[in-house]
Design an enzyme around this catalytic site. Structure first.
Site, short mmCIF file in Angstrom:
data_model
loop_
_atom_site.label_atom_id
_atom_site.label_comp_id
_atom_site.label_asym_id
_atom_site.label_seq_id
_atom_site.Cartn_x
_atom_site.Cartn_y
_atom_site.Cartn_z
N GLU A 21 -1.72 -9.42 3.36
CA GLU A 21 -1.70 -9.92 4.69
C GLU A 21 -3.12 -10.35 5.10
O GLU A 21 -3.30 -11.26 6.18
CB GLU A 21 -0.95 -8.97 5.59
CG GLU A 21 -1.65 -7.69 6.26
CD GLU A 21 -1.34 -6.42 4.98
OE1 GLU A 21 -0.92 -6.69 3.92
OE2 GLU A 21 -1.71 -5.25 5.49
N HIS A 73 -3.55 -4.89 0.25
CA HIS A 73 -3.21 -5.54 1.64
C HIS A 73 -3.36 -7.23 1.61
O HIS A 73 -4.08 -7.60 2.19
CB HIS A 73 -3.83 -5.16 2.72
CG HIS A 73 -3.42 -3.64 3.17
ND1 HIS A 73 -2.44 -3.22 3.89
CD2 HIS A 73 -4.28 -2.51 2.57
CE1 HIS A 73 -2.54 -1.89 3.78
NE2 HIS A 73 -3.63 -1.62 3.14
N CYS A 109 0.89 -1.17 0.08
CA CYS A 109 0.08 -0.16 0.09
C CYS A 109 0.86 1.29 0.02
O CYS A 109 1.53 1.61 -0.97
CB CYS A 109 -0.96 -0.03 1.17
SG CYS A 109 -2.58 1.02 0.62
N1 GLN Z 1 -1.85 6.75 2.92
C1 GLN Z 1 -1.93 6.17 1.76
C2 GLN Z 1 -3.16 6.14 1.19
O1 GLN Z 1 -3.99 6.57 1.60
C3 GLN Z 1 -1.72 4.61 1.83
C4 GLN Z 1 -2.50 3.81 2.76
C5 GLN Z 1 -2.11 2.52 3.55
O2 GLN Z 1 -0.85 2.17 3.40
N2 GLN Z 1 -3.04 2.12 3.79
O3 GLN Z 1 -3.30 5.82 -0.09
#
Ligand code: GLN
Length: 605
Positions: free
Chosen positions: A527, A525, A398
């Site tokens: 995970e 994600h 992410c």
């Molecule tokens: N801050 C980044 C976004 O909002 C990444 C978010 C995250 O890593 N969950 O896109």
């Protein structure tokens, strides 16, 4: 539907969540279908706005629900998919009651905690318990309900009252209360003390709930006379008193319950003795033993922000662990506070700076996990640069993907002010931009959340191979920003490859550097969908790359969990990668949050 309620007494952090999930595992192994509900008596509507620093990670479900991390335990242990409604909070209940009040549904009545809130809680439980969560049709046989907090907390009172009424309503034979308590061991003689448990059971009874089973956390197995005493004072048969003593890793807990016949006690209370089979739990036994024997380490540097509380990255740690076990390696996580890698730290505290860089340089793989806010961003960029230039396996999740893109734009395209508009709204080279789906003014549930589809753009890339050469994968998301589609061609021309995109082709989901041994970034994600016996594909690839097994793993990609098209569990991996570790088990213990830390599960904190 039968219900097993799990409550906690004496102190918080006894491992109620792990106990409740493990009860589910044993009942499932008896041949029953199990679902679960977690009650969090806080006022937040969901966990989405809560700081992972304070509360541990925000777990994301397929439906986009942002929930308590315990739901992650249930999903992992029971291999089920829950819905946002499986996490009840005081906020959700009050909101539903207040919405009804505004609609005029209460016909002029005074709206009160009893009966309106307590009725709403019971209706919610009955409704949600019926939702199938294991991919089969029709409701489960048993719903495990975990009540967060400790008996006696003011904020859990309406739930206790509701659950008391509920147990009466569903009737004897359909409701089993497991109370998780603490038996401390005092002084050098090692005397096991029953008084705290007596008190908390008395508290429970005073509130109208009667425990059927006591699950006592203690350092050692309870002595017979201690059990007798508890039985006498708490009015629970001693066969129904189970000790959850410290074990070397978390996979032992279901075995511990089974060996003390917890399932027999629960099934007896639920009038289900005839229908069950013996819970063999072969896979759990194998995993618990393997985990104890692993010695050969794989060192992963976690370059993050919240390095003080490992629960902030719980699912990432679990996914790393699942993958390490599959590669027969003992996971060692080196926490590298991202800000410590920055030049400002070099000036202010050179020792701290040096220590951070030494950790990074000693690692077999570098992971940049998800995150929000600009603290440590520069340090994360430096970590990605280091991994890219030195051909160290890198996995960006992410924010980690966004960091990799910023780093590439700066170092390779020479766009020195390239940035995400999250960190610099005025940058001339916005390589990561705000997504139209997001909201800048409202924080709760305004991101791109939950399961979305990623289509592979090419077949000849590491990710596609690791996922088993499928056309697409469904993974969970939680972000507001995305790679700027206008800069994609420029980045690709310079060698960065976006091998996975969404259905529109506009949203970058997976990036790879084909010329690097393993440099992978994902906007989702993975995970959240990793399972103990079925590690997430890209985590497995990352760990395999970090210990020199990537080629072998890519040739046998039948063991990954999260592509919807793939169902076959990990198979034969332990045999393929067996490296003859036979040293004696390490010690470890359940920490305050009930998760095994330190050497026990290989996660070095
Ligand atoms: N801050 C980044 C976004 O909002 C990444 C978010 C995250 O890593 N969950 O896109």
């Amino acid at each position: 539907m039968k219900y097993v309620l799990v409550t906690g007494g004496v102190v918080s952090g006894l491992g109620k969540g792990v106990t409740a999930s493990s009860i589910g595992v044993v009942l499932k192994a008896c041949g029953l279908r199990v679902t679960s509900i977690k009650i969090d008596p806080y006022l937040n509507t969901d966990a989405g706005t809560m700081s992972p620093f304070e509360h541990g990670e925000v777990f994301v479900l397929d439906d986009g629900g942002e929930v308590d991390l315990d739901l992650g335990n249930y999903e992992r242990f029971l291999d089920i998919k829950l819905t946002r409604d499986n996490n009840i909070t005081t906020g959700k209940i009050y909101q539903s009651v207040l919405d009804k009040e505004r609609r005029g549904d209460y016909l002029g009545k005074t709206v009160q905690v009893v009966p309106h809130i307590t009725d709403a809680i019971q209706e919610w439980i009955e409704r949600v318990a019926m939702i199938p969560v294991d991919g089969k049709e029709g409701p489960a046989d048993i719903c495990v309900i975990e009540l967060g907090g400790t008996i006696g907390d003011i904020e859990s009172m309406p739930f206790i009252e509701a659950l008391g009424q509920f147990s009466y309503r569903v009737g004897a034979g359909n409701f089993c209360l497991v109370h998780v308590s603490l038996v401390p061991v005092l002084n050098v003689v090692g005397e096991q003390k029953t008084k705290p448990t007596q008190h908390s059971v008395r508290g429970l009874r005073g509130l109208g709930l009667t425990p059927n089973i006591l699950a006592c956390r203690s350092t050692m197995a309870l002595e017979e006379n201690v059990k007798e005493k508890l039985s006498q004072f708490c009015h629970v048969p001693s066969a129904n008193i189970i000790t959850l003593y410290d074990v070397s890793n978390i996979w032992h807990i279901p075995l511990l319950l089974r060996d003390q016949k917890a399932h027999e006690a629960i099934l007896k209370v639920l009038n289900l003795t005839g229908v069950n089979r013996y819970p063999m739990l072969e896979e759990w036994t194998r995993r618990a033993k393997t985990c104890d024997m692993l010695r050969n380490p794989v060192r992963i540097a976690m370059v993050g922000k919240y390095t003080g509380l490992s629960d902030s990255y719980l699912s990432v740690l679990k996914a790393l662990l699942h993958a390490s076990i599959a590669c027969c390696r003992k996971l060692v996580v080196e926490w590298v506070p991202a800000a410590d890698l920055e030049d400002t730290t070099a000036k202010e505290s050179p020792d701290v700076y040096e220590a951070a860089w030494n950790l990074l340089k000693g690692a077999d793989g570098v992971l940049v996990p998800g995150g929000f806010g600009d603290r440590g961003v520069q340090g994360k960029i430096l970590a990605a640069k280091y991994a890219r230039e030195n051909r160290i396996p890198f996995f960006g999740i992410c924010l980690g993907l966004q960091i990799a893109v910023i780093e590439y734009a700066r170092s390779v395209l020479g766009l020195h002010d390239a940035n995400s508009t999250e960190f610099n709204p005025n940058t001339k080279n916005p390589c990561v931009v705000f997504m139209p789906e997001g909201s800048k003014t409202h924080m709760g549930a305004t991101m791109r959340l939950g399961s979305r589809r990623t289509y592979f753009q090419v077949t000849d890339c590491k990710s596609a191979k690791l996922y088993g050469n499928v056309k697409y994968v469904d993974e969970r998301h939680r972000h507001r920003y995305e790679v700027n589609p206008d800069m994609v061609s420029e980045l690709e021309a310079a060698g960065l490859s976006f091998v996975g995109k969404d259905e529109s082709g506009q949203r970058m989901e997976i990036l790879e550097l084909p010329s690097h041994p393993y440099f992978v970034g994902v906007q989702f994600h993975p995970e959240f969908k990793s399972r103990p016996g079925k590690p997430s594909a890209l985590f497995l690839g990352f760990i395999a790359a970090a210990c020199g097994q990537l080629e072998a793993v890519m040739q046998n990609p039948s063991h990954v969990s999260n592509a919807t098209a793939i169902t076959s569990p990990i198979n034969g991996m332990a045999k393929v990668y067996q490296n003859g570790n036979t040293t004696k088990p390490a010690n470890g213990s359940l920490n305050g949050n009930g998760f095994l830390h330190s050497n026990g599960n290989g996660v070095h904190m």
